[in-house]
Design a protein around this motif. Structure first.
Motif, PDB file in Angstrom:
ATOM      1  N   TYR A 291      -3.394   1.240   7.309  1.00  9.53           N
ATOM      2  CA  TYR A 291      -2.362   1.800   8.186  1.00  9.53           C
ATOM      3  C   TYR A 291      -1.133   2.162   7.346  1.00  9.53           C
ATOM      4  O   TYR A 291      -0.670   1.367   6.534  1.00  9.53           O
ATOM      5  CB  TYR A 291      -1.974   0.788   9.266  1.00  9.53           C
ATOM      6  N   PHE A 292      -0.612   3.367   7.588  1.00  8.83           N
ATOM      7  CA  PHE A 292       0.581   3.799   6.864  1.00  8.83           C
ATOM      8  C   PHE A 292       1.362   4.771   7.744  1.00  8.83           C
ATOM      9  O   PHE A 292       0.887   5.188   8.813  1.00  8.83           O
ATOM     10  CB  PHE A 292       0.212   4.443   5.521  1.00  8.83           C
ATOM     11  N   LEU A 293       2.564   5.128   7.314  1.00  2.54           N
ATOM     12  CA  LEU A 293       3.436   6.009   8.084  1.00  2.54           C
ATOM     13  C   LEU A 293       3.494   7.393   7.445  1.00  2.54           C
ATOM     14  O   LEU A 293       3.412   7.536   6.230  1.00  2.54           O
ATOM     15  CB  LEU A 293       4.845   5.422   8.169  1.00  2.54           C
ATOM     16  N   SER A 294       3.662   8.393   8.304  1.00  2.91           N
ATOM     17  CA  SER A 294       3.769   9.777   7.835  1.00  2.91           C
ATOM     18  C   SER A 294       4.831  10.498   8.664  1.00  2.91           C
ATOM     19  O   SER A 294       4.977  10.241   9.864  1.00  2.91           O
ATOM     20  CB  SER A 294       2.419  10.491   7.976  1.00  2.91           C
ATOM     21  N   ASP A 295       5.545  11.427   8.012  1.00  2.00           N
ATOM     22  CA  ASP A 295       6.553  12.219   8.724  1.00  2.00           C
ATOM     23  C   ASP A 295       5.916  13.243   9.656  1.00  2.00           C
ATOM     24  O   ASP A 295       6.559  13.734  10.579  1.00  2.00           O
ATOM     25  CB  ASP A 295       7.459  12.944   7.732  1.00  2.00           C
ATOM     26  N   LYS A 296       4.656  13.590   9.400  1.00  2.00           N
ATOM     27  CA  LYS A 296       3.982  14.606  10.212  1.00  2.00           C
ATOM     28  C   LYS A 296       2.592  14.113  10.606  1.00  2.00           C
ATOM     29  O   LYS A 296       2.042  13.185  10.005  1.00  2.00           O
ATOM     30  CB  LYS A 296       3.868  15.914   9.447  1.00  2.00           C
ATOM     31  N   GLU A 297       2.038  14.730  11.623  1.00  2.00           N
ATOM     32  CA  GLU A 297       0.689  14.372  12.073  1.00  2.00           C
ATOM     33  C   GLU A 297      -0.328  14.837  11.040  1.00  2.00           C
ATOM     34  O   GLU A 297      -0.261  15.964  10.538  1.00  2.00           O
ATOM     35  CB  GLU A 297       0.407  15.013  13.423  1.00  2.00           C
ATOM     36  N   LEU A 298      -1.260  13.974  10.695  1.00  2.00           N
ATOM     37  CA  LEU A 298      -2.299  14.310   9.724  1.00  2.00           C
ATOM     38  C   LEU A 298      -3.618  14.569  10.437  1.00  2.00           C
ATOM     39  O   LEU A 298      -3.920  13.955  11.467  1.00  2.00           O
ATOM     40  CB  LEU A 298      -2.462  13.177   8.711  1.00  2.00           C
ATOM     41  N   LYS A 299      -4.409  15.475   9.889  1.00  4.90           N
ATOM     42  CA  LYS A 299      -5.673  15.864  10.515  1.00  4.90           C
ATOM     43  C   LYS A 299      -6.761  14.817  10.227  1.00  4.90           C
ATOM     44  O   LYS A 299      -6.777  14.199   9.167  1.00  4.90           O
ATOM     45  CB  LYS A 299      -6.120  17.227   9.994  1.00  4.90           C
ATOM     46  N   GLU A 300      -7.657  14.666  11.182  1.00  5.44           N
ATOM     47  CA  GLU A 300      -8.795  13.755  10.988  1.00  5.44           C
ATOM     48  C   GLU A 300      -9.641  14.227   9.802  1.00  5.44           C
ATOM     49  O   GLU A 300      -9.825  15.427   9.579  1.00  5.44           O
ATOM     50  CB  GLU A 300      -9.647  13.701  12.257  1.00  5.44           C
ATOM     51  N   GLU A 301     -10.101  13.251   9.008  1.00  2.51           N
ATOM     52  CA  GLU A 301     -10.928  13.449   7.807  1.00  2.51           C
ATOM     53  C   GLU A 301     -10.143  14.017   6.630  1.00  2.51           C
ATOM     54  O   GLU A 301     -10.707  14.237   5.558  1.00  2.51           O
ATOM     55  CB  GLU A 301     -12.151  14.331   8.106  1.00  2.51           C
ATOM     56  N   GLU A 302      -8.838  14.230   6.811  1.00  5.85           N
ATOM     57  CA  GLU A 302      -8.003  14.662   5.690  1.00  5.85           C
ATOM     58  C   GLU A 302      -7.902  13.533   4.666  1.00  5.85           C
ATOM     59  O   GLU A 302      -7.849  12.361   5.025  1.00  5.85           O
ATOM     60  CB  GLU A 302      -6.608  15.034   6.204  1.00  5.85           C
ATOM     61  N   LYS A 303      -7.899  13.886   3.382  1.00  5.03           N
ATOM     62  CA  LYS A 303      -7.812  12.902   2.311  1.00  5.03           C
ATOM     63  C   LYS A 303      -6.339  12.771   1.868  1.00  5.03           C
ATOM     64  O   LYS A 303      -5.687  13.764   1.549  1.00  5.03           O
ATOM     65  CB  LYS A 303      -8.677  13.304   1.121  1.00  5.03           C
ATOM     66  N   ILE A 304      -5.860  11.528   1.839  1.00  2.00           N
ATOM     67  CA  ILE A 304      -4.473  11.236   1.494  1.00  2.00           C
ATOM     68  C   ILE A 304      -4.439  10.131   0.441  1.00  2.00           C
ATOM     69  O   ILE A 304      -5.168   9.139   0.553  1.00  2.00           O
ATOM     70  CB  ILE A 304      -3.673  10.787   2.740  1.00  2.00           C
ATOM     71  N   CYS A 305      -3.570  10.270  -0.551  1.00  2.00           N
ATOM     72  CA  CYS A 305      -3.411   9.231  -1.570  1.00  2.00           C
ATOM     73  C   CYS A 305      -2.188   8.374  -1.253  1.00  2.00           C
ATOM     74  O   CYS A 305      -1.136   8.895  -0.846  1.00  2.00           O
ATOM     75  CB  CYS A 305      -3.257   9.854  -2.960  1.00  2.00           C
ATOM     76  N   LEU A 306      -2.329   7.072  -1.465  1.00  2.00           N
ATOM     77  CA  LEU A 306      -1.261   6.126  -1.163  1.00  2.00           C
ATOM     78  C   LEU A 306      -0.932   5.265  -2.379  1.00  2.00           C
ATOM     79  O   LEU A 306      -1.773   5.068  -3.260  1.00  2.00           O
ATOM     80  CB  LEU A 306      -1.677   5.202  -0.005  1.00  2.00           C
ATOM     81  N   LYS A 307       0.278   4.734  -2.355  1.00  2.00           N
ATOM     82  CA  LYS A 307       0.639   3.709  -3.328  1.00  2.00           C
ATOM     83  C   LYS A 307       1.640   2.760  -2.670  1.00  2.00           C
ATOM     84  O   LYS A 307       2.234   3.076  -1.625  1.00  2.00           O
ATOM     85  CB  LYS A 307       1.234   4.311  -4.603  1.00  2.00           C
ATOM     86  N   GLU A 308       1.816   1.609  -3.270  1.00  2.00           N
ATOM     87  CA  GLU A 308       2.795   0.648  -2.776  1.00  2.00           C
ATOM     88  C   GLU A 308       4.193   1.211  -2.959  1.00  2.00           C
ATOM     89  O   GLU A 308       4.544   1.679  -4.036  1.00  2.00           O
ATOM     90  CB  GLU A 308       2.658  -0.690  -3.509  1.00  2.00           C
ATOM     91  N   LYS A 309       4.980   1.159  -1.895  1.00  2.00           N
ATOM     92  CA  LYS A 309       6.338   1.695  -1.959  1.00  2.00           C
ATOM     93  C   LYS A 309       7.187   0.765  -2.820  1.00  2.00           C
ATOM     94  O   LYS A 309       7.154  -0.461  -2.655  1.00  2.00           O
ATOM     95  CB  LYS A 309       6.922   1.807  -0.549  1.00  2.00           C
ATOM     96  N   SER A 310       7.937   1.343  -3.729  1.00  2.00           N
ATOM     97  CA  SER A 310       8.799   0.528  -4.593  1.00  2.00           C
ATOM     98  C   SER A 310       9.953  -0.039  -3.803  1.00  2.00           C
ATOM     99  O   SER A 310      10.482   0.600  -2.882  1.00  2.00           O
ATOM    100  CB  SER A 310       9.325   1.368  -5.758  1.00  2.00           C
ATOM    101  N   ARG A 311      10.357  -1.259  -4.146  1.00  2.00           N
ATOM    102  CA  ARG A 311      11.467  -1.933  -3.471  1.00  2.00           C
ATOM    103  C   ARG A 311      12.723  -1.792  -4.313  1.00  2.00           C
ATOM    104  O   ARG A 311      12.747  -2.103  -5.497  1.00  2.00           O
ATOM    105  CB  ARG A 311      11.144  -3.407  -3.254  1.00  2.00           C
ATOM    106  N   ASN A 312      13.761  -1.316  -3.679  1.00  2.00           N
ATOM    107  CA  ASN A 312      15.043  -1.149  -4.409  1.00  2.00           C
ATOM    108  C   ASN A 312      15.832  -2.456  -4.402  1.00  2.00           C
ATOM    109  O   ASN A 312      15.779  -3.204  -3.459  1.00  2.00           O
ATOM    110  CB  ASN A 312      15.857  -0.036  -3.750  1.00  2.00           C
TER     111      ASN A 312
END
Length: 311
Positions: A290-311
């Motif tokens: 589970y992750f957050l996105s600014d826009k709706e993503l299409k089903e079966e779309e491939k997305i790359c993720l990484k751990e968000k850096s902490r300031n």
């Protein structure tokens, strides 16, 4: 101080204990949230603390006074405590104000009215003061019940799902009012809830129960940030378990961010509109992510993720 020593309880005709060796303390004036999945023993624990049930093993003390149940008391319940169950215990044929003031003495009518007016303001029910309880909605009844248990300023307040019937638009202000009032009056409060929003911003400590056993008791922020295990973390939010550099880690949706390239390539399953963003459910190595996105993503779309850096 409330103190529980190795408290265990089993309902008659059951082979498995509902609660097993529960031990914890809470200081005067503190707020404690008890959370856990349905059926884990939260409501039973409140009833034991109030004296509505007899412990099978262990002891419960409030200010060094032993809490005893129906075996020892003709009228169960401790006089210096108040317990609000999920049924509201209101008298339907008298007014809201009369319900709230039903525990208060009639010898000082002006003081009684002032107290009732104050509590109706806390629960945002002033305009319904002269309405009979039978005409109220479930959420309105719950707000009146909250005012009623506060009328005599108990030393310890026990709340079982106290905001479950209340509309979302009113919950936040009501929580702020109630918990501010408790702090002002130095009333110790234990709230049993399945909704962490009832307690996330307002309680000092959290106690997590699973299958009748105490999993952890600590400060709310520490438990939320440390995520001691997936069960505990999942009580706060959707949780992803992802292997990073050979180590499995737990992430809340806001702790992951979308990038152009990474080793974590997720296939989108579904996007859910959350107002200011979309919560995206995806699949990675056969596990849900589970992750957050600014826009709706299409089903079966491939997305790359990484751990968000902490300031």
């Amino acid at each position: 101080m409330l103190k529980l020593n190795n408290v265990s309880f089993v309902y008659p005709n059951q082979k498995i204990n509902t609660l097993n060796s529960i031990t914890f303390t809470i200081e005067q004036g503190k707020n404690l949230a008890i959370i856990g999945e349905s059926g884990c023993g939260k409501s039973t624990l409140l009833k034991l603390i109030y004296g509505l049930l007899d412990v099978n093993d262990g002891e419960i003390y409030w200010k060094n006074e032993l809490v005893t149940g129906p075996k020892f008391n003709l009228v169960p319940g401790m006089g210096n405590m108040k317990y609000l169950a999920q049924d509201f215990d209101l008298m339907p044929f008298i007014t809201v104000a009369e319900n709230v003031g039903s525990f208060l003495s009639n010898f000082f009518p002006e003081e009684k009215k002032k107290r009732v007016d104050t509590l109706l303001k806390v629960v945002e029910m002033e305009e319904f003061a002269n309405i009979k309880a039978k005409y109220l909605s479930g959420g309105q009844m719950q707000r009146v019940a909250l005012a009623k248990v506060l009328a005599k300023e108990p030393e310890l307040l026990l709340l079982d799902e106290p905001f479950s019937h209340i509309d979302n638009f009113r919950k936040n202000s009501l929580r702020r009012n109630i918990f501010s009032y408790l702090k002002e009056k130095n009333i110790t409060c234990i709230i049993a809830t399945h909704d962490v929003n009832d307690s996330l911003s307002f309680t000092d400590e959290i106690l997590v129960i699973k299958d009748g056993k105490l999993v952890i008791q600590d400060k709310m922020l520490a438990v939320y940030n440390e995520k001691p295990n997936k069960y505990v973390a999942s009580l706060f939010d959707d949780v992803s378990e992802i292997e990073v550099n050979g180590e499995k880690k737990l992430f809340y949706p806001h702790e992951l961010e979308i990038v152009e390239r990474s080793e974590i390539e997720v296939e989108v399953i579904k996007s859910y509109f959350k107002g200011n963003c979309f919560l995206v459910e995806g699949s990675f190595n056969g596990n849900l992510v589970y992750f957050l996105s600014d826009k709706e993503l299409k089903e079966e779309e491939k997305i790359c993720l990484k751990e968000k850096s902490r300031n």
